[in-house]
Design an enzyme around this catalytic site. Structure first.
Site, PDB file in Angstrom:
ATOM      1  N   LYS A   4      78.400   1.778-115.301  1.00  0.00           N
ATOM      2  CA  LYS A   4      78.591   3.049-115.994  1.00  0.00           C
ATOM      3  C   LYS A   4      79.015   2.745-117.429  1.00  0.00           C
ATOM      4  O   LYS A   4      80.081   2.173-117.649  1.00  0.00           O
ATOM      5  CB  LYS A   4      79.661   3.892-115.300  1.00  0.00           C
ATOM      6  CG  LYS A   4      79.266   4.387-113.915  1.00  0.00           C
ATOM      7  CD  LYS A   4      80.415   5.132-113.254  1.00  0.00           C
ATOM      8  CE  LYS A   4      79.992   5.765-111.934  1.00  0.00           C
ATOM      9  NZ  LYS A   4      81.138   6.403-111.234  1.00  0.00           N
ATOM     10  N   GLU A   8      76.439  16.960-109.118  1.00  0.00           N
ATOM     11  CA  GLU A   8      75.321  16.040-109.329  1.00  0.00           C
ATOM     12  C   GLU A   8      74.012  16.558-108.742  1.00  0.00           C
ATOM     13  O   GLU A   8      73.056  15.808-108.581  1.00  0.00           O
ATOM     14  CB  GLU A   8      75.678  14.662-108.769  1.00  0.00           C
ATOM     15  CG  GLU A   8      76.887  14.073-109.480  1.00  0.00           C
ATOM     16  CD  GLU A   8      77.244  12.675-109.027  1.00  0.00           C
ATOM     17  OE1 GLU A   8      76.570  12.155-108.115  1.00  0.00           O
ATOM     18  OE2 GLU A   8      78.190  12.106-109.581  1.00  0.00           O
TER      19      GLU A   8
END
EC number: 4.2.1.11
Length: 438
Positions: free
Chosen positions: A344, A205
């Site tokens: 999400k 990330e």
């Protein structure tokens, strides 16, 4: 006309070099939409099913040709002829076509790719930005970013159990300034790591993945980076957050949180009560504003105890715990477990269900944090969703890797487009915490 005339999926690669889906939707008018699907590394047990081929001779079994075929040969036939603006009807039609509670027949990745592409095609048809199409005239809140500048757990090879160490520029006046603050701290952190002889390679990330001596060492180093960048730690400046991803190191048989899974022989082994004590100790010691998945996804008693202990002081986010599912969220609300939900889109599989989860959270006084996945693409839809829903918070990685920066840059564009209407709430994004002036 806004009628869907064609739906086409192809296999593309995500930020980890693994296959994922890209879906295109076409209409009679020529309006067009494209959606790409992210993928997680640490996934919740109850997430919707991401359909993979399982053929080890191709992409190690991670191919998505089955999902692609489901779009091109099953879903396309079902939704061609629909008005592209009828998002809910199209999403419901795909859910019914799948017919399973976890979208295991067609694949949540297949369904989500179509859902995103439909929304983008509708926005294109109406000649409005995606956030405006999804959110309407009241769209105005730019999200406070959670910036994952240190990666641990399943997102890196660093020997540290917590998966993410994040900074949140809660004291910044605008999103543009918040992004600058975060970038400057990120670069200050890199310099400090180099001076200590630690790795500055980045994880999935975009955060650094150095070999720290433990959780406290990671936090202390971030605090030094905040100071070195010229900012203060706290409500008027930058605060800290964790994604513990506790399910990744929870031993269900022994009912303990076994940090040694990531930290080796020196890693602690904690009961649920000791895990809560440890998190409280960190909150008392450092300027921590948010903790994600502090307890295992199935440890409901632990979640309730953690919320009772810290729920008035810290945002307690359910990710694996809620998996963007209104059934789990409703139970959490009823049992007073957690006070926030991570959103999400690929955990649930359609934009309709995503928006329902955000709305349910807000009605219950929970916050909602719109989130990326560790396996991302250049698709920036979640930036538009965060603004469209006035969610107030977004989690989309560090200040490196184009797959992360794509979302931040889209938010900069949106802030520019909104002009004087744009709002950045910073610390006020945590509206359900006592410490934020409720």
């Amino acid at each position: 006309m806004a009628i869907i005339t064609d739906v086409y999926a192809r296999e593309v690669l995500d930020s980890r070099g693994n296959p994922t889906l890209e879906v295109e939707v076409y209409t009679e008018s020529g309006a067009f939409g494209r959606g790409m699907v992210p993928s997680g590394a640490s996934t919740g047990e109850h997430e919707a099913v991401e359909l993979r081929d399982g053929d080890k001779s191709r992409y190690g079994g991670l191919g998505t040709q089955k999902a692609v075929d489901n779009v091109n040969n099953v879903i396309a036939e079902a939704i061609i002829g629909y008005d592209v603006r009828d998002q809910q009807a199209i999403d419901r039609a795909m859910i019914a076509l799948d017919g399973t509670p976890n979208k295991g027949k067609l694949g949540a990745n297949a369904i989500l790719g179509v859902s995103i592409a439909v929304a983008r095609a509708a926005a294109d048809y109406l000649e409005v930005p995606l956030y405006s199409y999804l959110g309407g005239f009241n769209t105005k809140v730019l999200p406070t970013p959670m910036m994952n500048i240190i990666n641990g757990g399943s997102h890196s090879d660093a020997p540290i159990a917590f998966q993410e160490f994040m900074i949140m520029p809660v004291g910044a006046p605008t999103f543009k300034e918040a992004l600058r603050w975060g970038a400057e701290v990120f670069h200050a952190l890199k310099k400090i790591l180099k001076e200590r002889g630690l790795e500055t390679a980045v994880g999935d990330e975009g955060g650094f993945a150095p070999k720290f001596e433990g959780t406290e060492d990671g936090v202390e180093t971030i605090l030094k980076a905040i100071e070195a960048a010229g900012y203060e730690a706290g409500e008027n400046g930058i605060m800290i957050g964790f994604d513990c991803a506790s399910s990744e190191f929870y031993d269900a048989e022994r009912k303990v949180y076994d940090y040694s899974k990531f930290e080796g022989e020196g890693g602690a082994v904690r009961t649920a009560a000791e895990q809560i004590d440890y998190l409280e100790e960190l909150v008392n010691k450092y300027p921590i504003i948010t903790i994600e998945d502090g307890m295992d996804e199935n440890d409901w008693d632990g979640w309730k105890a953690l919320t009772e202990r810290l729920g008035g002081r810290v945002q307690l986010v359910g990710d694996d715990f809620f998996v963007t599912n209104t059934d789990y969220l409703a139970r959490g609300i009823k049992e007073e477990a957690a006070n926030s939900i991570l959103i999400k889109v690929n955990q649930i599989g359609t934009l309709t269900e995503t928006f329902e989860a955000i709305e349910m959270a807000k009605e219950a006084g929970y916050t909602a944090v719109v989130s990326h996945r560790s396996g991302e693409t250049e698709d920036s839809t979640i930036a538009d969703i965060a603004v469209a829903t006035n969610a107030g918070q977004i989690k989309t990685g560090s200040l490196s890797r184009t797959d992360r920066i794509a979302k931040y840059n889209q938010l900069l564009r949106i802030e520019d487009q909104l002009g004087e209407v744009a709002q950045y709430k910073g610390i006020k994004s945590f509206y359900n915490l006592d410490k934020c002036g409720r």
